[in-house]
Design an enzyme around this catalytic site. Structure first.
Site, PDB file in Angstrom:
ATOM      1  N   SER A 164       0.021   8.606  14.374  1.00  0.00           N
ATOM      2  CA  SER A 164       0.630   7.655  13.450  1.00  0.00           C
ATOM      3  C   SER A 164       2.102   7.970  13.267  1.00  0.00           C
ATOM      4  O   SER A 164       2.517   9.123  13.315  1.00  0.00           O
ATOM      5  CB  SER A 164      -0.087   7.725  12.089  1.00  0.00           C
ATOM      6  OG  SER A 164       0.634   7.015  11.109  1.00  0.00           O
ATOM      7  N   ALA A 165       2.888   6.937  13.021  1.00  0.00           N
ATOM      8  CA  ALA A 165       4.316   7.108  12.728  1.00  0.00           C
ATOM      9  C   ALA A 165       4.510   7.890  11.430  1.00  0.00           C
ATOM     10  O   ALA A 165       5.615   8.354  11.140  1.00  0.00           O
ATOM     11  CB  ALA A 165       4.985   5.745  12.614  1.00  0.00           C
ATOM     12  N   TYR A 211      -2.883  12.968   4.735  1.00  0.00           N
ATOM     13  CA  TYR A 211      -3.335  12.176   5.878  1.00  0.00           C
ATOM     14  C   TYR A 211      -2.355  12.350   7.045  1.00  0.00           C
ATOM     15  O   TYR A 211      -2.741  12.675   8.163  1.00  0.00           O
ATOM     16  CB  TYR A 211      -3.436  10.695   5.499  1.00  0.00           C
ATOM     17  CG  TYR A 211      -3.343   9.768   6.672  1.00  0.00           C
ATOM     18  CD1 TYR A 211      -2.154   9.081   6.935  1.00  0.00           C
ATOM     19  CD2 TYR A 211      -4.408   9.599   7.545  1.00  0.00           C
ATOM     20  CE1 TYR A 211      -2.041   8.247   8.034  1.00  0.00           C
ATOM     21  CE2 TYR A 211      -4.305   8.767   8.640  1.00  0.00           C
ATOM     22  CZ  TYR A 211      -3.108   8.096   8.886  1.00  0.00           C
ATOM     23  OH  TYR A 211      -3.008   7.271   9.976  1.00  0.00           O
ATOM     24  N   LYS A 217      -2.684  14.266  10.964  1.00  0.00           N
ATOM     25  CA  LYS A 217      -2.278  13.694  12.257  1.00  0.00           C
ATOM     26  C   LYS A 217      -1.314  14.656  12.964  1.00  0.00           C
ATOM     27  O   LYS A 217      -1.437  14.927  14.163  1.00  0.00           O
ATOM     28  CB  LYS A 217      -1.594  12.332  12.056  1.00  0.00           C
ATOM     29  CG  LYS A 217      -2.528  11.221  11.586  1.00  0.00           C
ATOM     30  CD  LYS A 217      -3.583  10.901  12.629  1.00  0.00           C
ATOM     31  CE  LYS A 217      -4.391   9.678  12.250  1.00  0.00           C
ATOM     32  NZ  LYS A 217      -5.466   9.365  13.245  1.00  0.00           N
ATOM     33  N   ARG A 229       8.865  -2.581   7.569  1.00  0.00           N
ATOM     34  CA  ARG A 229       7.987  -1.865   8.479  1.00  0.00           C
ATOM     35  C   ARG A 229       7.965  -2.540   9.842  1.00  0.00           C
ATOM     36  O   ARG A 229       8.318  -3.713   9.966  1.00  0.00           O
ATOM     37  CB  ARG A 229       6.542  -1.849   7.935  1.00  0.00           C
ATOM     38  CG  ARG A 229       6.374  -1.085   6.624  1.00  0.00           C
ATOM     39  CD  ARG A 229       6.572   0.408   6.793  1.00  0.00           C
ATOM     40  NE  ARG A 229       6.284   1.138   5.550  1.00  0.00           N
ATOM     41  CZ  ARG A 229       7.146   1.330   4.563  1.00  0.00           C
ATOM     42  NH1 ARG A 229       8.367   0.802   4.663  1.00  0.00           N
ATOM     43  NH2 ARG A 229       6.803   1.996   3.483  1.00  0.00           N
TER      44      ARG A 229
HETATM   45  C1  WQD Z   1       3.466  -1.769   4.219  1.00  0.00           C
HETATM   46  C2  WQD Z   1       4.511  -2.264   3.232  1.00  0.00           C
HETATM   47  C3  WQD Z   1       4.254  -1.364   1.029  1.00  0.00           C
HETATM   48  C4  WQD Z   1       0.417  -3.342   0.197  1.00  0.00           C
HETATM   49  C5  WQD Z   1       0.170   2.926   6.165  1.00  0.00           C
HETATM   50  C6  WQD Z   1      -0.066   4.328   6.666  1.00  0.00           C
HETATM   51  C7  WQD Z   1       0.059   4.323   8.160  1.00  0.00           C
HETATM   52  C8  WQD Z   1      -0.917   3.327   8.727  1.00  0.00           C
HETATM   53  C9  WQD Z   1      -0.513   1.938   8.229  1.00  0.00           C
HETATM   54  C10 WQD Z   1      -3.127   4.194   9.161  1.00  0.00           C
HETATM   55  C11 WQD Z   1       5.046  -1.170   2.311  1.00  0.00           C
HETATM   56  C12 WQD Z   1       4.029  -2.868   1.032  1.00  0.00           C
HETATM   57  C13 WQD Z   1       1.580  -2.913   0.830  1.00  0.00           C
HETATM   58  C14 WQD Z   1       0.512  -4.165  -0.949  1.00  0.00           C
HETATM   59  C15 WQD Z   1       2.915  -4.102  -0.772  1.00  0.00           C
HETATM   60  N1  WQD Z   1      -2.245   3.606   8.329  1.00  0.00           N
HETATM   61  N2  WQD Z   1       2.803  -3.295   0.339  1.00  0.00           N
HETATM   62  N3  WQD Z   1       1.761  -4.508  -1.385  1.00  0.00           N
HETATM   63  O1  WQD Z   1       2.195   2.266   3.964  1.00  0.00           O
HETATM   64  O2  WQD Z   1       3.646   1.402   5.886  1.00  0.00           O
HETATM   65  O3  WQD Z   1       1.521   2.576   6.390  1.00  0.00           O
HETATM   66  O4  WQD Z   1      -0.669   1.999   6.799  1.00  0.00           O
HETATM   67  O5  WQD Z   1      -2.967   4.465  10.314  1.00  0.00           O
HETATM   68  O6  WQD Z   1      -0.240   5.603   8.667  1.00  0.00           O
HETATM   69  O7  WQD Z   1       0.912   5.184   6.134  1.00  0.00           O
HETATM   70  O8  WQD Z   1       1.447   0.307   5.382  1.00  0.00           O
HETATM   71  O9  WQD Z   1       0.513  -1.903   4.858  1.00  0.00           O
HETATM   72  O10 WQD Z   1       0.204  -0.013   3.175  1.00  0.00           O
HETATM   73  O11 WQD Z   1       2.477  -1.045   3.479  1.00  0.00           O
HETATM   74  O12 WQD Z   1       4.018  -4.443  -1.201  1.00  0.00           O
HETATM   75  O13 WQD Z   1      -0.507  -4.604  -1.585  1.00  0.00           O
HETATM   76  O14 WQD Z   1       3.908  -3.242   2.381  1.00  0.00           O
HETATM   77  O15 WQD Z   1       4.988  -0.946  -0.123  1.00  0.00           O
HETATM   78  O16 WQD Z   1       6.418  -1.438   2.070  1.00  0.00           O
HETATM   79  P1  WQD Z   1       2.295   1.663   5.315  1.00  0.00           P
HETATM   80  P2  WQD Z   1       1.074  -0.681   4.195  1.00  0.00           P
END
Ligand code: WQD
Length: 338
Positions: free
Chosen positions: A124-125, A149, A153, A231
């Site tokens: 994962s990034a 988590y 990784k 993202r």
């Molecule tokens: C993306 C953006 C939130 C939900 C995580 C893990 C990564 C991978 C992908 C497993 C952020 C915003 C989100 C919401 C929001 N997981 N958001 N309201 O955190 O970049 O990455 O998931 O492999 O390892 O770290 O992804 O989709 O949770 O969030 O505003 O209800 O959307 O703040 O900016 P994230 P995400």
């Protein structure tokens, strides 16, 4: 060629099973179904015409793994199985370290005993932590993870690079995913979060479907063009194709290589929400909420190495991701009775 997919009934695993079968590989799945369901293999069968054999086991259980390797001639492993909720990992770190490290170690030991020498790892990034600069390429510093988590990784990556350094016959590819979203175009497989979802697209589709009252946008004061988090969203089918490319590479190369799997551009939360509404014609009820603990402002991939080493790059657009995610939600997603 026979490929074992641990966690192969999950979101990325099931999409990778489809692409591997379509590419002519024999796929075997091992999964404890703790975060997915067995009917996913039937859906893979409806898409590809091939229902992959499913072993419902704990991938950390070496007795069960040895039985599988005795029964099936496994040439390569793609390791998806693991816990993956960032917030849960902060609350329950020991469960994450025990599960995510034990599964990898049990797999590697069993592979060694059976002469299986190809290992593709679902990393994962998150291993990059909060990057100093973007885009992030594979030479960017890794290890400053912001949660357990991400550290699991990173630790598994180090275990794998040490194992490859000690065994010249071992071929390892570490695939660092950015943000996989969307679903297979058939609408038969997709993201099935258990309980209230964490990830953005699952929250968008559930808010659009009325399952969630509204989407909470976590933070509008980040140093980004519109203040919301940025993202690198990549279609899960593109991501799955990246695994096929990684497997082909691993068949011809030894050693350990880390490769980013991202689209190479960032979208903000508001841009994703607007793209979803424009693509589907469905309103997303939302509100602005405080920042979420552990979130970073901006993250997107450098993609040159993936193209140079794997001959792979993402093809699908944000509109494709929105359209396919919505089809999945309407057809079979959470809250439906497929
Ligand atoms: C993306 C953006 C939130 C939900 C995580 C893990 C990564 C991978 C992908 C497993 C952020 C915003 C989100 C919401 C929001 N997981 N958001 N309201 O955190 O970049 O990455 O998931 O492999 O390892 O770290 O992804 O989709 O949770 O969030 O505003 O209800 O959307 O703040 O900016 P994230 P995400």
């Amino acid at each position: 060629m026979s490929v074992l997919l641990t966690g192969g009934t999950g979101f990325v695993g099931s999409h990778t099973a489809v692409e591997l079968i379509n590419a002519g590989y024999d796929v075997v799945i091992a999964d404890n179904l703790s975060n997915s369901s067995a009917d996913v293999v039937d859906r893979i069968g409806r898409i590809t015409g091939v229902v992959p054999p499913l072993y419902v086991i704990d991938v950390a259980d070496k007795t069960a793994l040895n039985k599988l390797f005795d029964e099936r001639s496994i040439d390569a492993v793609i390791h998806f199985a693991g816990y993956k909720a960032v917030g849960e990992s902060v609350a329950r770190p020991l469960m994450y370290y025990r599960n995510n490290l034990d599964t990898a170690l049990s797999l590697l030991e069993t592979m060694e005993e059976h002469g299986t020498r190809i290992f593709v790892f679902s990393s994962s990034a998150t291993v990059y932590g909060d990057p100093e600069t973007v885009p992030i390429d594979e030479s960017s510093p890794a290890g400053s993870c912001s949660n357990p988590y991400g550290r699991t990784k990173y630790f598994v990556e180090k275990i794998l690079s040490d194992a490859a350094a000690a065994d010249p016959d071992l071929s390892v590819v570490l695939l660092r995913y950015f943000n996989p979203i969307g679903a297979h175009e058939s609408g038969l497989i997709g993201e099935l979060p258990s309980g209230i979802p964490n990830n953005l697209m699952a929250c968008i589709t559930q808010a659009a479907a009325g399952i969630l009252e509204q989407l909470s946008i976590y933070g509008a004061d980040y140093p980004t063009p519109d203040g919301t988090g940025v993202r690198d969203y990549i279609h899960v089918s593109d991501l799955a194709a990246g695994h096929v490319a990684a497997l082909r590479y691993a068949q011809d190369h030894k050693g350990c290589e880390a490769v980013n799997l991202g689209a190479g551009r960032g979208f903000s939360v508001l841009e994703v929400v607007r793209a979803f509404e424009e693509t589907t014609g469905v309103h997303v009820p939302r509100r602005f909420a405080p920042r979420r603990a552990g979130d970073i402002a901006m993250c997107y991939a450098g993609t040159e190495k993936a193209l140079k080493v794997l001959g792979w790059r993402a093809e699908k657009s944000l509109e494709d991701m929105c359209r396919d995610a919505w089809r999945w939600q309407r057809n079979c997603g959470p809250g439906t009775d497929p």
